[in-house]
Write a protein that holds these residues in place. Sequence first.
Motif, short mmCIF file in Angstrom:
data_model
loop_
_atom_site.label_atom_id
_atom_site.label_comp_id
_atom_site.label_asym_id
_atom_site.label_seq_id
_atom_site.Cartn_x
_atom_site.Cartn_y
_atom_site.Cartn_z
N GLU A 1 0.80 -1.22 0.00
CA GLU A 1 0.00 0.00 0.00
C GLU A 1 0.84 1.28 0.00
O GLU A 1 0.33 2.35 -0.32
CB GLU A 1 -0.95 0.02 1.19
CG GLU A 1 -0.27 0.12 2.54
CD GLU A 1 -1.28 0.24 3.67
OE1 GLU A 1 -1.04 1.04 4.57
OE2 GLU A 1 -2.29 -0.47 3.63
N SER A 2 2.12 1.17 0.33
CA SER A 2 2.99 2.35 0.33
C SER A 2 3.81 2.47 -0.96
O SER A 2 4.72 3.30 -1.03
CB SER A 2 3.94 2.31 1.53
OG SER A 2 3.23 2.34 2.75
N VAL A 3 3.49 1.65 -1.96
CA VAL A 3 4.26 1.67 -3.20
C VAL A 3 4.23 3.06 -3.82
O VAL A 3 3.23 3.78 -3.74
CB VAL A 3 3.71 0.62 -4.20
CG1 VAL A 3 2.33 0.98 -4.71
CG2 VAL A 3 4.68 0.41 -5.34
N ILE A 4 5.35 3.45 -4.42
CA ILE A 4 5.49 4.81 -4.93
C ILE A 4 6.61 4.86 -5.96
O ILE A 4 7.51 4.02 -5.95
CB ILE A 4 5.79 5.79 -3.77
CG1 ILE A 4 5.70 7.25 -4.22
CG2 ILE A 4 7.15 5.47 -3.14
CD1 ILE A 4 5.81 8.24 -3.07
N LEU A 5 6.53 5.81 -6.87
CA LEU A 5 7.64 6.12 -7.76
C LEU A 5 8.47 7.20 -7.08
O LEU A 5 7.98 8.30 -6.83
CB LEU A 5 7.13 6.60 -9.12
CG LEU A 5 6.36 5.58 -9.95
CD1 LEU A 5 5.71 6.25 -11.15
CD2 LEU A 5 7.28 4.44 -10.41
N ALA A 6 9.70 6.88 -6.75
CA ALA A 6 10.52 7.77 -5.94
C ALA A 6 11.99 7.59 -6.30
O ALA A 6 12.35 6.64 -7.01
CB ALA A 6 10.29 7.49 -4.45
N PRO A 7 12.86 8.47 -5.81
CA PRO A 7 14.30 8.27 -6.02
C PRO A 7 14.76 6.95 -5.39
O PRO A 7 14.16 6.48 -4.42
CB PRO A 7 14.92 9.47 -5.29
CG PRO A 7 13.85 10.50 -5.26
CD PRO A 7 12.57 9.74 -5.11
N PRO A 8 15.82 6.35 -5.91
CA PRO A 8 16.30 5.07 -5.37
C PRO A 8 16.60 5.12 -3.87
O PRO A 8 16.50 4.09 -3.19
CB PRO A 8 17.59 4.82 -6.17
CG PRO A 8 17.40 5.57 -7.43
CD PRO A 8 16.61 6.79 -7.07
N GLU A 9 16.94 6.28 -3.34
CA GLU A 9 17.25 6.40 -1.91
C GLU A 9 16.07 5.95 -1.04
O GLU A 9 16.28 5.53 0.11
CB GLU A 9 17.64 7.83 -1.57
CG GLU A 9 19.02 8.25 -2.03
CD GLU A 9 19.09 8.64 -3.49
OE1 GLU A 9 20.19 8.96 -3.96
OE2 GLU A 9 18.03 8.65 -4.17
N TYR A 10 14.86 6.03 -1.58
CA TYR A 10 13.70 5.59 -0.80
C TYR A 10 13.73 4.08 -0.57
O TYR A 10 13.20 3.57 0.41
CB TYR A 10 12.41 6.00 -1.52
CG TYR A 10 11.17 5.98 -0.65
CD1 TYR A 10 11.25 6.11 0.72
CD2 TYR A 10 9.91 5.85 -1.22
CE1 TYR A 10 10.11 6.11 1.51
CE2 TYR A 10 8.76 5.85 -0.45
CZ TYR A 10 8.86 5.97 0.91
OH TYR A 10 7.73 5.97 1.69
N ASN A 11 14.36 3.36 -1.49
CA ASN A 11 14.53 1.92 -1.33
C ASN A 11 15.70 1.57 -0.42
O ASN A 11 15.84 0.43 0.01
CB ASN A 11 14.78 1.26 -2.70
CG ASN A 11 13.50 0.93 -3.44
OD1 ASN A 11 12.48 0.65 -2.83
ND2 ASN A 11 13.56 0.98 -4.76
N LEU A 12 16.57 2.53 -0.15
CA LEU A 12 17.83 2.24 0.52
C LEU A 12 17.90 2.71 1.97
O LEU A 12 18.63 2.12 2.77
CB LEU A 12 18.99 2.90 -0.26
CG LEU A 12 19.11 2.57 -1.75
CD1 LEU A 12 20.29 3.34 -2.35
CD2 LEU A 12 19.26 1.08 -1.97
N TYR A 13 17.17 3.77 2.32
CA TYR A 13 17.41 4.42 3.60
C TYR A 13 17.21 3.50 4.80
O TYR A 13 17.85 3.66 5.84
CB TYR A 13 16.53 5.68 3.75
CG TYR A 13 15.11 5.39 4.21
CD1 TYR A 13 14.78 5.42 5.56
CD2 TYR A 13 14.10 5.08 3.30
CE1 TYR A 13 13.49 5.15 6.00
CE2 TYR A 13 12.81 4.82 3.73
CZ TYR A 13 12.51 4.85 5.07
OH TYR A 13 11.24 4.58 5.50
N GLY A 14 16.32 2.53 4.67
CA GLY A 14 16.04 1.65 5.79
C GLY A 14 17.14 0.67 6.10
O GLY A 14 17.06 -0.06 7.08
N TYR A 15 18.18 0.63 5.27
CA TYR A 15 19.25 -0.37 5.44
C TYR A 15 20.61 0.27 5.68
O TYR A 15 21.64 -0.34 5.41
CB TYR A 15 19.28 -1.28 4.21
CG TYR A 15 18.05 -2.15 4.14
CD1 TYR A 15 17.98 -3.35 4.83
CD2 TYR A 15 16.92 -1.72 3.45
CE1 TYR A 15 16.84 -4.13 4.81
CE2 TYR A 15 15.76 -2.49 3.42
CZ TYR A 15 15.73 -3.69 4.10
OH TYR A 15 14.58 -4.45 4.09
N ILE A 16 20.63 1.51 6.21
CA ILE A 16 21.91 2.22 6.36
C ILE A 16 22.62 1.90 7.68
O ILE A 16 23.50 2.63 8.08
CB ILE A 16 21.71 3.74 6.22
CG1 ILE A 16 20.82 4.28 7.36
CG2 ILE A 16 21.16 4.11 4.86
CD1 ILE A 16 20.77 5.80 7.41
#
Length: 365
Positions: free
Chosen positions: A264-279
Amino acid sequence: MNTRTLSEIRAKPQFLNHMVVRLLISKFKIEDEQLILFIQKNYGILIKDIEFIPVGDSAYSYKVNGLDEQQYYLKLFDHHNDRQREGIRRLNYYLPLTWDLYHQGLFINITHPIKNYLGSLSTTLEDITLVLFNFIVGETLAEAYPFSDEILVGIAKSVATLEQITPHVNQTLLPKESFDITFETDLLRCISILEKSNPNNDIYQSLREVVLLKKGQILSSMNVVREIRNSVHINASQLVLCHGDMWGGNIIYHNHQLFFLDWESVILAPPEYNLYGYIGSSFDIFISSYFKQLDRKIQINLFLIRFYSYRAHLRNLSNWVMNILFRNTDESQSINDLDMIRNHCLNRFDQIEPNIRNIRCDIVS
């Protein structure tokens, strides 16, 4: 999907910026028998029983057991709950997307909706909306932190695969990144209420103490996201398909495969949105596998990593405080939300900057 108890569904963070489990303790006030009859009528499924699953806060969740041993996952949305009304609005884009991803073979290890007898992906009954999904067997990774290298590599490859299939999905209905911070209004209003209130119960008093103690940090963090939002400029060509909430509770590992839930939170966004949770501490493992799957490197924008990290916690905080002050009708739900604020939100702000500093300089823009 699992049906663990409240005490068992607690995320042990490896990545302190990541989303955390959200719980609905109480069932929706509808008899199981009525719900069963409605599903049978609209989906042509003979049902043995249904089981309430106390997880998620944008809808009520149930496991549906068919007489033929087939299992399904049901989401029930309450039209009178503002957060769940927002969940209903999101059905318009993420249900067609996941239907297409699965049936076109683009990304098949997912939950996808099942059509009712009219061919619709959702069904409405008076003041509720229902969506029936395939049921994925296995345990979520909510309790699997810290993730093994194998899991991290698998998630990173899946994230990269999503980005690679972006040109092949129908993007017309999907939301595009707007760097939304509209939750700020609710958050500031709640802080003001807590400052002026004289709580008459222990939950409200505890909420007031824990939030106001961190008021300075909350406002400072809000300034960070506001300043980045006002300065960032993103070209539409830079946007990729992002799940939007890819934490362990939305991932099932079964038979050496990863399955991804709750789109439900799917979105077209910069790649950083896919990455920030794993920093966190294992980011090098994650990012190297991500680059390998992409077959190229990208420059990571730390301003976007910072924005998404702070925004995630601030948005969660706003939602849980709103729950306690205005939405919850069950005390146990408010106790849970207060625990989320204390142990899965306000205690994580201090780790954001150290985690960002640990990102290697050679992959930073």
